[in-house]
Design a protein around this motif. Structure first.
Motif, mmCIF file in Angstrom:
data_model
loop_
_atom_site.group_PDB
_atom_site.id
_atom_site.type_symbol
_atom_site.label_atom_id
_atom_site.label_comp_id
_atom_site.label_asym_id
_atom_site.label_seq_id
_atom_site.Cartn_x
_atom_site.Cartn_y
_atom_site.Cartn_z
ATOM 1 N N LYS A 37 1.058 -1.213 0.000
ATOM 2 C CA LYS A 37 -0.122 -0.030 0.110
ATOM 3 C C LYS A 37 1.002 1.247 0.054
ATOM 4 O O LYS A 37 1.507 1.675 1.056
ATOM 5 N N ILE A 38 1.025 1.827 -0.965
ATOM 6 C CA ILE A 38 1.794 3.174 -1.429
ATOM 7 C C ILE A 38 0.884 4.117 -1.791
ATOM 8 O O ILE A 38 0.316 3.846 -3.104
ATOM 9 N N ASP A 75 7.850 2.314 8.604
ATOM 10 C CA ASP A 75 8.481 1.353 9.065
ATOM 11 C C ASP A 75 8.217 -0.027 8.044
ATOM 12 O O ASP A 75 8.760 -1.033 8.262
ATOM 13 N N SER A 76 7.005 0.027 7.338
ATOM 14 C CA SER A 76 6.565 -1.078 6.851
ATOM 15 C C SER A 76 7.389 -1.287 5.291
ATOM 16 O O SER A 76 7.290 -2.453 4.915
ATOM 17 N N GLN A 103 11.027 -10.113 -7.429
ATOM 18 C CA GLN A 103 11.445 -11.241 -6.605
ATOM 19 C C GLN A 103 11.221 -11.150 -5.223
ATOM 20 O O GLN A 103 11.566 -12.138 -4.482
ATOM 21 N N GLY A 104 10.819 -10.025 -4.695
ATOM 22 C CA GLY A 104 10.710 -9.791 -3.236
ATOM 23 C C GLY A 104 11.794 -9.408 -2.394
ATOM 24 O O GLY A 104 11.762 -9.268 -1.310
ATOM 25 N N ALA A 105 12.987 -9.027 -3.131
ATOM 26 C CA ALA A 105 14.074 -8.439 -2.522
ATOM 27 C C ALA A 105 14.195 -7.185 -2.073
ATOM 28 O O ALA A 105 14.901 -6.587 -1.419
ATOM 29 N N ALA A 106 12.900 -6.609 -2.697
ATOM 30 C CA ALA A 106 12.588 -4.840 -2.331
ATOM 31 C C ALA A 106 11.120 -4.954 -2.340
ATOM 32 O O ALA A 106 10.575 -5.662 -3.440
ATOM 33 N N GLN A 107 10.713 -4.034 -1.429
ATOM 34 C CA GLN A 107 9.267 -4.080 -1.688
ATOM 35 C C GLN A 107 8.804 -2.883 -2.701
ATOM 36 O O GLN A 107 7.709 -2.948 -3.310
ATOM 37 N N VAL A 108 9.685 -1.893 -2.987
ATOM 38 C CA VAL A 108 9.168 -0.817 -3.910
ATOM 39 C C VAL A 108 10.721 -0.730 -4.612
ATOM 40 O O VAL A 108 11.864 -0.960 -4.440
#
Length: 277
Positions: A142-143, A152-153, A203-208
């Motif tokens: 959610k951005i 923090d998320s 790949q999920g190594a970063a959220q954004v």
């Protein structure tokens, strides 16, 4: 005596005849060889393929596949060998002597460096296209605004290395100009090029992550959450130029003209790029 003279005369005639035959045979062989060589040279010349070495920003990867195909249709004797990578890496390779006829950078900095060292003539640099910088997020994140990056998320933010990747440089400019850099600096994950940044999010190594709008073309496993404001970063323009020392200048300029033509620009627009203003 007469008999001896007759024998000598006959022998002399036979010798002269042999020499004549030998010379005739040699001349015939020489002419035959010369004709064969000329025909082979002509055949080779007419069928010779010209190989153009193109160093292009990684964000052009998908578009270049179609560009190669369409360019081959109108220039069947020209083969494109495309080297994709971050503009900074490509610039360094060229400076170190890599074989390159046309350079397409995702930023002015790298092209300017090659102009400054004499590799490219300043007057030969043209603007090929422009792009937008967007923030992408993994599905479900959610951005709503850039300020959410301080949350923090959000623990990992992917950007290209600002020192060598133009998209990373633009991303840092955005974070600086929105006063967010100090707050998120420890969350940054640096990629070697913009494609790696996108893969980090996928790949999920970063959220954004910050990538070009064109990089999201055909990608359905991430969301484009916002497009950065143009006044928060330098203009995202892709310069193109034929290298001064290219040995295939005519073919290189044909390729450049194709990219700048309506046909080339239409292909680029299909992949999310915009025509230069």
């Amino acid at each position: 005596m007469k008999k001896k003279f007759g024998i000598l005369t006959l022998a002399l005639c036979l010798m002269l005849g042999a020499v004549g035959c030998s010379n005739g045979s040699s001349s015939s062989s020489s002419n035959s060889s010369s004709g064969s060589s000329s025909d082979a040279s002509s055949s080779q010349s007419s069928g010779k393929e010209i190989e153009l070495n193109i160093s292009a920003a990684a964000s052009l990867q998908e578009a270049m596949v179609e560009i190669e195909k369409e360019f081959k249709e109108v220039n069947p004797d020209v083969k494109l060998t495309v080297n994709l990578g971050s503009s900074g890496t490509l610039m360094q390779q060229i400076q170190e002597g890599a074989d390159c006829d046309v350079f397409i950078s995702a930023g002015a900095k790298q092209m300017d460096a090659l102009v400054e060292d004499g590799t490219i003539n300043k007057d030969d640099v043209k603007t090929l296209l422009i792009n937008d910088l967007v923030l992408v997020a993994a599905k479900g994140e959610k951005i709503d605004s850039l300020d959410d990056l301080k949350s923090d998320s959000i623990t990992k933010i992917a950007i290209g290395d600002p020192e060598s990747v133009p998209a990373g440089k633009y991303a840092k400019e955005v974070l600086d100009n929105t006063k967010l850099y100090d707050a998120v600096q420890n969350k940054l994950v640096l990629g070697k090029d913009v494609k790696q940044v996108l893969s980090y999010v996928q790949q999920g190594a970063a959220q954004v992550g910050f990538v070009y709008l064109s990089d999201t073309h055909g990608v359905d496993d991430v969301d484009v959450v916002l497009t950065t404001d143009e006044d928060t970063h330098s203009e995202i323009a892709y310069p193109i130029a034929v290298l001064k020392d290219s040995k295939k200048t005519d073919a290189a300029k044909q390729f450049e003209d194709f990219l700048l033509s309506d046909a080339g620009q239409n292909i680029l627009e299909k992949y999310g790029f915009k025509k230069a203003k």
